[in-house]
Motif scaffolding. Structure first.
Motif, PDB file in Angstrom:
ATOM      1  N   ILE A   1      10.244  -0.029   6.937  1.00 13.79           N
ATOM      2  CA  ILE A   1       9.469  -1.070   6.263  1.00 13.79           C
ATOM      3  C   ILE A   1       8.366  -1.380   7.252  1.00 13.79           C
ATOM      4  N   ASP A   2       7.149  -1.030   6.905  1.00 13.34           N
ATOM      5  CA  ASP A   2       6.048  -1.154   7.857  1.00 13.34           C
ATOM      6  C   ASP A   2       5.083  -2.243   7.402  1.00 13.34           C
ATOM      7  N   VAL A   3       4.700  -3.106   8.341  1.00 11.17           N
ATOM      8  CA  VAL A   3       3.848  -4.248   8.007  1.00 11.17           C
ATOM      9  C   VAL A   3       2.674  -4.294   8.984  1.00 11.17           C
ATOM     10  N   GLU A   4       1.466  -4.457   8.484  1.00 12.41           N
ATOM     11  CA  GLU A   4       0.295  -4.478   9.366  1.00 12.41           C
ATOM     12  C   GLU A   4      -0.655  -5.616   8.965  1.00 12.41           C
TER      13      GLU A   4
ATOM     14  N   VAL B   1      -1.915   3.883   7.646  1.00 17.04           N
ATOM     15  CA  VAL B   1      -2.418   2.654   7.008  1.00 17.04           C
ATOM     16  C   VAL B   1      -3.858   2.413   7.461  1.00 17.04           C
ATOM     17  N   ILE B   2      -4.111   2.626   8.742  1.00 17.22           N
ATOM     18  CA  ILE B   2      -5.470   2.392   9.238  1.00 17.22           C
ATOM     19  C   ILE B   2      -6.429   3.457   8.709  1.00 17.22           C
TER      20      ILE B   2
ATOM     21  N   GLU C   1     -12.250  -8.093   2.858  1.00 20.27           N
ATOM     22  CA  GLU C   1     -11.731  -9.368   3.386  1.00 20.27           C
ATOM     23  C   GLU C   1     -11.772  -9.302   4.896  1.00 20.27           C
ATOM     24  N   SER C   2     -11.866 -10.452   5.544  1.00 19.34           N
ATOM     25  CA  SER C   2     -11.905 -10.420   7.017  1.00 19.34           C
ATOM     26  C   SER C   2     -10.511 -10.190   7.597  1.00 19.34           C
ATOM     27  N   VAL C   3      -9.480 -10.547   6.836  1.00 26.70           N
ATOM     28  CA  VAL C   3      -8.112 -10.246   7.272  1.00 26.70           C
ATOM     29  C   VAL C   3      -7.432  -9.463   6.154  1.00 26.70           C
ATOM     30  N   THR C   4      -6.834  -8.344   6.510  1.00 28.09           N
ATOM     31  CA  THR C   4      -6.134  -7.530   5.514  1.00 28.09           C
ATOM     32  C   THR C   4      -4.666  -7.467   5.890  1.00 28.09           C
ATOM     33  N   ARG C   5      -3.804  -7.847   4.952  1.00 27.43           N
ATOM     34  CA  ARG C   5      -2.356  -7.837   5.229  1.00 27.43           C
ATOM     35  C   ARG C   5      -1.695  -6.814   4.310  1.00 27.43           C
ATOM     36  N   LEU C   6      -1.108  -5.799   4.904  1.00 32.44           N
ATOM     37  CA  LEU C   6      -0.539  -4.712   4.107  1.00 32.44           C
ATOM     38  C   LEU C   6       0.891  -4.399   4.525  1.00 32.44           C
ATOM     39  N   PHE C   7       1.676  -3.942   3.553  1.00 40.51           N
ATOM     40  CA  PHE C   7       2.996  -3.411   3.918  1.00 40.51           C
ATOM     41  C   PHE C   7       3.286  -2.168   3.085  1.00 40.51           C
TER      42      PHE C   7
ATOM     43  N   ILE D   1       0.865  -1.183   0.000  1.00 44.55           N
ATOM     44  CA  ILE D   1       0.000   0.000   0.000  1.00 44.55           C
ATOM     45  C   ILE D   1       0.902   1.234   0.000  1.00 44.55           C
ATOM     46  N   CYS D   2       0.514   2.265  -0.725  1.00 48.37           N
ATOM     47  CA  CYS D   2       1.284   3.523  -0.703  1.00 48.37           C
ATOM     48  C   CYS D   2       0.405   4.591  -0.082  1.00 48.37           C
TER      49      CYS D   2
END
Ligand code: HAM
Length: 419
Positions: free
Chosen positions: A128-131, A87-88, A100-106, A40-41
């Protein structure tokens, strides 16, 4: 005239360091994709309110480190000091939770904090951010940490220490807060001014105080771990069990409180001995109420952010990769030959061949020296006479053999050898 230098705490990343950064980013991209993350940007600037609400009013970041300004007097804006809140914000603004019920973003990019610059600490630094946003299953915590340690392993990093802790939840943290406030009140006179203030604003932050005397006192303070409720304890044990299942070494650091207010339950940091004072290369943890606090539904999250400069400092400078050297160097002497070199080099580059040349008209000797220095595999030597006869000398730099070659056939010959 004097040159204009960069702003204090802001630094340039130069080649070949940038190659290392690209390597880290590519590795991150590959590992994260396998674990189901998408990139995600997000903007560098957000409304100040986002960070005030997200990170917490009484954190160092919000109290004194943000680059906040009025946009031509209209609106208070802030250069992002971290990525999680943004990101949030994006997750909610684009209702990704409905997809989606789970969202994986970096996301990878620069953050800004007006800290005192020193080695490993800058005012603009990259993260480097991961959520992961979704249910608060302890397997998610373990999976995220597992992926992180796998990523660090893929980069060949050794001698890192993973520290974990639980910061409890809304049920158990108030009891701990009370206990710590009571303890601090008893030792108030001996604490530094900041810590005395923190008793009223954010007592958990005293664990991060760097003043020696405060450190001594706080080492006797009650431990959060002793106050966590049954559910939080169970959640933590489940995370620990899964780290053990994958033989991930870790230590429990009951004093780790993290510098941002949104954390609940699992928190973690990875430290190294080799970077001096700035020894945390990354930090992260669970945040079960941040989405709600930013106006969204009751969705949990967990993530981490790696400090790129600190990570890169741990990776040894690579030997020059042979793939970085040109395949062909065109040494041209005389204006017509240089023109031919211009034409041929750009034709070949468009066909994917790395070619270097020289438009300066320098002597053949100095051009050959440069070809040697660049470790070019082949050299094509063209003079005025060669141009008129449409041929050139083609030299293999590894075997030192050379032959005449027709310039019409050059492209095909090169493409054949390069294959
Ligand atoms: P943080 O602990 O504030 O967490 O920052 C994470 C990492 O960024 C640090 O461990 C460090 O490597 C690097 N870092 C922080 N400040 C600087 C600086 N001034 N200069 C150089 N590097 C720095 C966060 O930012 C959270 N948003 C992490 C997170 C994501 N938690 C959940 N999701």
């Amino acid at each position: 005239m004097e040159i204009i230098t960069a702003v204090k705490g802001f630094k340039d990343i130069l080649p070949p360091e940038t190659d290392k950064w690209r390597h880290i980013e590519n590795t991150a991209y590959n590992v994260f994709r396998t674990f189901g993350f998408s990139e995600i940007c997000i903007p560098l600037i957000e409304k100040t309110e986002l960070f005030r609400r997200g990170i917490g009013e009484s954190t160092d970041i919000v109290e004194k480190e943000m680059y906040t300004f009025l946009d031509r007097g209209e609106e208070s804006l802030t250069l992002r000091p971290e990525a999680t809140a943004s990101v949030i914000r994006a997750y909610l603004e684009h209702t990704l939770h409905a997809v989606e019920s789970v969202t994986r973003l970096f996301t990878i990019g620069p953050m800004f904090r007006r800290e005192r610059p020193q080695k490993g600490r800058y005012r603009q630094f990259y993260q480097i951010d991961v959520e992961i946003l979704g249910p608060d299953d302890p397997r998610t915590d373990a999976e995220l940490i597992l992926m992180l340690m796998h990523f660090l392993d893929r980069l060949g990093l050794k001698n890192l220490t993973l520290e974990i802790n639980s910061l409890g939840c809304d049920e158990c943290r108030p009891t701990f807060r009370e206990a710590i406030v009571q303890f601090l009140r008893g030792t108030e006179k001996e604490l530094c001014e900041d810590c005395r203030r923190r008793i009223g604003t954010n007592p958990l932050r005293v664990f991060d105080c760097k003043v020696e005397k405060c450190g001594e006192i706080i080492s006797q303070a009650p431990r959060l771990m002793d106050f966590v409720c049954v559910d939080c304890r169970e959640h933590f044990t489940q995370v620990e069990d899964r780290l053990t299942l994958f033989a991930i070494p870790y230590t429990v650091n009951a004093k780790m409180v993290r510098g941002l207010d949104y954390y609940t339950r699992t928190t973690f940091e990875v430290k190294t001995e080799s970077l001096g004072a700035q020894n945390a290369i990354l930090g992260g943890g669970r945040y079960d109420h941040l989405v709600r606090d930013l106006g969204g539904p009751d969705i949990s999250g967990i993530g981490f952010a790696i400090g790129m400069e600190r990570l890169a400092a741990l990776i040894p400078d690579k030997e020059k990769n042979p793939a970085d050297s040109p395949f062909l160097f065109i040494a041209a002497i005389g204006d017509k030959a240089v023109d031919k070199a211009f034409f041929l080099s750009n034709r070949l580059r468009m066909r994917g061949i790395r070619v270097e040349t020289d438009y300066s008209g320098r002597s053949l000797k100095s051009q050959m020296k440069r070809a040697d220095k660049l470790k070019s595999s082949f050299v094509l030597i063209i003079g005025e006479r060669e141009v008129s006869e449409n041929r050139a000398l083609f030299r293999n730099m590894h075997t030192s053999s050379q032959e005449e070659i027709g310039l019409d056939k050059l492209e095909e010959t090169i493409m054949k050898i390069a294959r």
